[in-house]
Design a protein around this motif. Sequence first.
Motif, mmCIF file in Angstrom:
data_model
loop_
_atom_site.group_PDB
_atom_site.id
_atom_site.type_symbol
_atom_site.label_atom_id
_atom_site.label_comp_id
_atom_site.label_asym_id
_atom_site.label_seq_id
_atom_site.Cartn_x
_atom_site.Cartn_y
_atom_site.Cartn_z
ATOM 1 N N HIS A 168 0.866 -1.174 0.000
ATOM 2 C CA HIS A 168 0.000 0.000 0.000
ATOM 3 C C HIS A 168 0.909 1.232 0.000
ATOM 4 O O HIS A 168 2.123 1.106 0.137
ATOM 5 N N CYS A 203 -4.801 5.753 -0.106
ATOM 6 C CA CYS A 203 -3.793 4.775 -0.487
ATOM 7 C C CYS A 203 -3.375 5.104 -1.918
ATOM 8 O O CYS A 203 -4.214 5.311 -2.788
ATOM 9 N N GLU A 205 -1.118 3.299 -3.861
ATOM 10 C CA GLU A 205 -0.499 2.190 -4.608
ATOM 11 C C GLU A 205 -1.608 1.187 -4.856
ATOM 12 O O GLU A 205 -2.266 0.751 -3.905
ATOM 13 N N PHE A 206 -1.813 0.813 -6.113
ATOM 14 C CA PHE A 206 -2.922 -0.094 -6.393
ATOM 15 C C PHE A 206 -2.764 -1.378 -5.588
ATOM 16 O O PHE A 206 -1.742 -2.050 -5.668
ATOM 17 N N CYS A 207 -3.784 -1.708 -4.794
ATOM 18 C CA CYS A 207 -3.660 -2.826 -3.856
ATOM 19 C C CYS A 207 -4.842 -3.766 -3.940
ATOM 20 O O CYS A 207 -5.117 -4.507 -3.010
ATOM 21 N N HIS A 211 -8.982 -0.546 -3.697
ATOM 22 C CA HIS A 211 -7.880 0.399 -3.496
ATOM 23 C C HIS A 211 -8.393 1.840 -3.398
ATOM 24 O O HIS A 211 -7.956 2.621 -2.562
ATOM 25 N N MET A 214 -9.726 3.137 0.010
ATOM 26 C CA MET A 214 -8.814 2.954 1.136
ATOM 27 C C MET A 214 -8.330 4.353 1.513
ATOM 28 O O MET A 214 -7.220 4.752 1.206
HETATM 29 CU CU1 CUA Z 1 -4.044 0.080 -0.280
HETATM 30 CU CU2 CUA Z 1 -4.199 0.911 -2.510
#
Ligand code: CUA
Length: 334
Positions: A168, A203, A205-207, A211, A214
């Motif tokens: 993340h 967030c 960062e693609f998670c 995502h 988040m």
């Molecule tokens: Cu955690 Cu995107």
Amino acid sequence: MSGRLAALVALALAGCTRLPVLEPAGPFAARLRELILDFTLVSALVWIAVVLALAVAAFRRRRAAPPDPALHPDARAEHRLHLAIAAAVAATVLVLVGLNVASFATDRALSTDEGKSALTIRVTGHQWWWEVTYVHERADQTLTTANEIHIPVGQPVSLALQSADVIHSFWVPELAGKKDLIPGHPNTLVLQADRAGEYLGQCAEFCGLQHARMRLKVIAVPPSAFEAWRQRQLLPATVPETASARRGQEVFLSQPCVMCHTVRGTPAGGKVAPDLTHLASRTTLAAGTLANTRGNLAAWISDAQGVKPGAHMPSLQIAPADLHPLLDYLEQLQ
Ligand code: CUA
């Protein structure tokens, strides 16, 4: 037609959280803003110089009947060309070294303040929410909450970043730069707010599936208010006083809620989902997805998969007669 387009754009943006990237509210974000503006200015000047040189070369009038340069090299012209190329290479190296030094100096300035912060908060990224633990050498002074980080105004606060699952990235642009939360690789980030207020984060960062939902919020308050908040959060959950809230607690403890959530002071001790001990003191649900209202809480409990598809919170089949007591119980967890 343009009215319809504007309405469509407004609809698309309605779900967006605007993150003010160039409006710093603290010294770290201010330094980053300077660096961004310096890079942009230098890059713009280089771009203009290149375009001007290109334009001069393209539009310069040719001399009448030029001799074939391959057969009749003009020594002076060759010399001038070599000088121009050498100057351009030197300028490029100077600009690159200058930008690197500026970037390095900013990075050093941001990291040397790590030692100065009196407060360390451990932030753990989960799919798709933020676990927030105020670390203290005494276990009874350590507290855990979720998705909202309270900090005192005017002080550097050190965040210890880690992840429970995938990568993340913590980003609250008004207070600091981005920093990744990497499984097995703790990172630190220092942030500071110089004025009280709420600062939105996301967030970065693609998670996975949720995502985009988040989100988080940093709430900066005067130090005395922060300490008062901390003391309240350290208390165990309030004991339900009304018959309905007591019934709601029974419902809560008989449902799978306890497998994932903790409510300190009750047998509920799950560790994989947000701590609910002071749920009602938070402003949002599901990591910034919904405002924390009674109706939204009911929607989130009964149709979590409709609100946030793919989230690890299941949609629970709660009997209608049990739902209102459950809401009464959760709403008094101040
Ligand atoms: Cu955690 Cu995107």
